[in-house]
Scaffold this active site. Structure first.
Site, PDB file in Angstrom:
ATOM      1  NE  ARG A 105      -4.145   1.738   0.847  1.00 29.95           N
ATOM      2  CZ  ARG A 105      -5.195   1.930   0.056  1.00 29.95           C
ATOM      3  NH1 ARG A 105      -5.213   1.432  -1.167  1.00 29.95           N
ATOM      4  NH2 ARG A 105      -6.236   2.595   0.471  1.00 29.95           N
ATOM      5  CB  THR A 405      -8.966  -1.145  -8.130  1.00 28.95           C
ATOM      6  OG1 THR A 405      -9.042   0.038  -7.379  1.00 28.95           O
ATOM      7  CG2 THR A 405      -7.972  -2.086  -7.508  1.00 28.95           C
ATOM      8  CD  GLU A 425      -9.278   6.003  -4.509  1.00 32.31           C
ATOM      9  OE1 GLU A 425      -9.969   4.991  -4.291  1.00 32.31           O
ATOM     10  OE2 GLU A 425      -9.766   7.097  -4.808  1.00 32.31           O
TER      11      GLU A 425
HETATM   12  N1  GLU Z   1      -8.459   2.939  -3.270  1.00 35.02           N
HETATM   13  C1  GLU Z   1      -9.441   1.923  -3.111  1.00 35.02           C
HETATM   14  C2  GLU Z   1      -9.110   1.018  -1.951  1.00 35.02           C
HETATM   15  O1  GLU Z   1      -7.984   0.819  -1.659  1.00 35.02           O
HETATM   16  C3  GLU Z   1      -9.603   1.110  -4.337  1.00 35.02           C
HETATM   17  C4  GLU Z   1     -10.142   1.940  -5.441  1.00 35.02           C
HETATM   18  C5  GLU Z   1     -11.183   1.271  -6.242  1.00 35.02           C
HETATM   19  O2  GLU Z   1     -11.220   0.060  -6.361  1.00 35.02           O
HETATM   20  O3  GLU Z   1     -11.999   1.964  -6.783  1.00 35.02           O
HETATM   21  O4  GLU Z   1      -9.964   0.494  -1.328  1.00 35.02           O
END
Ligand code: GLU
Length: 606
Positions: A105, A405, A425
């Site tokens: 992450r 994602t 993201e």
């Molecule tokens: N940033 C999101 C997360 O880590 C994922 C983004 C997405 O799948 O739209 O949960």
């Protein structure tokens, strides 16, 4: 040299050194399901799946192939993945029969703080779209470090070998399809704000034409530099310098209509980035062992808690309305607890053992009324209450929906399995392509809460130096008697959790095949008054029965960045593997959502 001139919104004109050439030949079609032996891959694009299969055929492990797939997705699926992002790598090792995870992450720069998303001029949090398209939202990318760590632990080939397929695709180009063009359309206004982004993704100042070839020689060079000099070229070297420059002073095009907030990342932040080997979360569910991603993701705990609640009911013996009602109510409760308790466990004390205990599940299950949906957000449970129904405290909001994602799955001839979700993201991340480098930067730090959300209780998800924003990513591996049964995951922000949960319930409780479990219409209840659904869910025969229990449904089909931009109302883009007898694997992805998945096996079954 490449020059650029920005005109308002889509009317922009750009002179470019790239990219769309006339048709490069008919693209092979995607297949959402493949069945066979010797290894398998399901990912978003044909080229990335092929890259993985090629590495598997050469004798690479699932981890080798996963790196090749991820690097190629950075080329062919650049709005959701790539060097500028991060993710979570879940791995089953056939020899030790162990599931392990790598937390890749993004982290907060050392100059970050809980108030970093508060506008000093107003004392109010920045608007979400302002924070997304900025340098401020960019977290220190963990992607490349994850690849290196995965290869150290489980690879047979070098990073250099595993980058080769991606370099070839970036150099030769890939064929633009309707999905890619549509995703560009949704981002066109903000991509036009940044010269390097517009050059790459708005060739000639326009949306790329379906059937044309998009090349990315800058990214090919970036991968080559990494192949030659190792990951230090990124984490502290030349590439890192370019990343930091783009974050600190977002490279807007002349005439840009926005003035993006500058970011805080330094080269020391990049040099200091580390992945973390974490123990997976684990719950047993109806005889299966379900392994998921521990914090900094909320995925493993929230899926696991929901399953523990559901295990108290015999869903397979219920009528479908009741089974779906329990699915929705269990995830509502688990999302309340997610909001209260889960953040980066290196910074906050996450009561993981309690949240995943059967005792807590019992306490939460007694909140479900079989005759009525909760009227709105429910309060979190008290993890210290010990099996009693919790007294009411303040209700907490659930997670927001993110957009896009990617999740992919790989297995190899030895029986190793990878379930890997990675992201930048938002669709298009921050919108900032690092000039000369060919990849987009993430906006992962906008997964933090911009201001406390938990009333008098502490908010576990506020930014701090080095902290990872809470994720919903839920790469999952399910074992039966110590051997792989399923690997599954999805994109979709907070809907990832419900998508993975729903697929597990569909497969394990409702008797669907894996391809059907993935294709089935989705509903996502995240502790809100309304349940987000796909239009097809409303057409199910159960929809009326659920409404009679008090469930209300909403379809989301506009962008969180701009409500005038229409987006698909689909929830998630899942991919999975199911391991059956004698080494046979069913590789399954989406037949329709986001243009469908590309599934393939090394040796197709006859
Ligand atoms: N940033 C999101 C997360 O880590 C994922 C983004 C997405 O799948 O739209 O949960």
């Amino acid at each position: 040299m490449r020059t650029r001139r920005l005109a308002p919104a889509l009317g922009l004109l750009l002179t470019v050194g790239l990219v769309t050439a006339p048709d490069a030949g008919a693209a092979p079609t995607k297949v959402p399901v493949a069945i066979g032996y010797g290894g398998a891959v399901v990912s978003d694009t044909i080229e990335s799946t092929q890259a993985g299969i090629d590495i598997l055929k050469k004798g690479g492990t699932a981890a080798d192939a996963a790196v090749a797939v991820a690097a190629t997705l950075g080329v062919t699926d650049p709005y959701v993945a790539g060097l500028g992002g991060g993710g979570y790598f879940v791995h089953y090792d056939a020899r030790s029969r162990k599931v392990s995870t790598i937390d890749g992450r993004e982290t907060t720069p050392q100059a970050g703080s809980p108030t970093m998303f508060v506008d000093p001029a107003t004392g109010q949090p920045h608007a979400f779209p302002t924070a997304v398209t900025s340098g401020l939202g960019v977290g220190v990318p963990g992607m490349l470090a994850t690849w290196e760590r995965a290869l150290d632990r489980w690879g047979r080939f070098s990073l250099r070998d595993n980058l080769k397929p991606a370099i070839n695709v970036a150099e030769r180009g890939f064929t633009v399809d309707a999905t890619f063009r549509e995703q560009t359309r949704q981002n066109a206004t903000r991509f036009a704000q940044f010269g390097a982004t517009a050059e790459l993704f708005l060739p000639g100042g326009r949306l790329p034409v379906v059937g044309s070839t998009l090349r990315n020689p800058d990214l090919a060079d970036t991968y080559r530099e990494i192949a030659r000099h190792g990951t230090d070229a990124f984490y502290g070297g030349d590439i890192g310098d370019d990343v930091v420059a783009a974050v600190q002073e977002p490279p807007v095009a002349p005439g840009a209509t926005i003035d993006p907030l500058p970011g805080l990342m330094t080269i020391d932040d990049l040099a200091g980035y580390r992945t973390i080997d974490r123990r997976p979360t684990h719950v047993s569910y109806r005889g299966y062992d379900v392994y998921g991603m521990a914090p900094s993701s909320s995925g493993g705990i929230t899926v696991g808690e929901s399953l523990n609640i559901l295990e108290r009911y015999r869903l397979s013996g219920m009528d479908r309305v009741q089974a779906l009602h329990h699915y929705l109510e269990a995830s509502r409760l688990a999302f309340a607890d997610r909001g209260r308790y889960i953040g980066d466990s290196d910074y906050v004390d996450v009561p993981q053992r309690e949240l995943l205990s059967d005792r807590f599940a019992k306490q939460r299950a007694c909140e479900i009324d079989p005759d009525a949906a909760a009227p709105g957000a429910v309060p979190p449970g008290d993890v210290t209450a010990g099996g009693q129904c919790a007294p009411d405290t303040a209700a907490t909001p659930g997670g927001s929906q993110g957009f896009h994602t990617n999740h992919f799955v790989v297995s190899d001839r030895w029986g190793n399995v990878v379930s890997y979700t990675n992201t930048i993201e938002q669709l298009g991340g921050s919108g900032i392509v690092v000039p000369g480098r060919g990849f987009l930067l993430n906006n992962e730090l906008t997964d933090f809460n911009f201001a406390p959300t938990q009333g008098d209780a502490p908010d576990p998800n506020l930014a701090e130096p080095g902290k990872r924003p809470r994720s919903s990513m839920s790469p999952t591996i399910v074992l039966k008697h110590g051997k792989p049964f399923l690997a599954v995951g999805s994109p979709g922000g907070a809907t990832i959790i419900t998508t993975v949960l729903q697929i597990l319930v569909n497969r394990i409780d409702l008797g669907m095949s894996l391809p059907d479990a993935i294709a089935a219409p989705r509903a996502s209840q995240r502790n809100a008054a309304t349940t987000q659904v796909e239009p097809a869910f409303l057409a199910l025969p159960e929809a009326d029965g659920l409404a009679a229990l008090g469930h209300s449904f909403a379809i989301r089909d506009t962008s969180p960045l701009d409500p005038t931009i229409k987006i698909s109302p689909d929830i998630g883009v899942a991919s999975g593997l199911e391991f059956t007898k004698h080494g046979k694997v069913i590789a399954a992805g989406e037949p329709v959502r986001r243009g469908g998945s590309a599934a393939a096996v090394v040796h197709p079954a006859r």
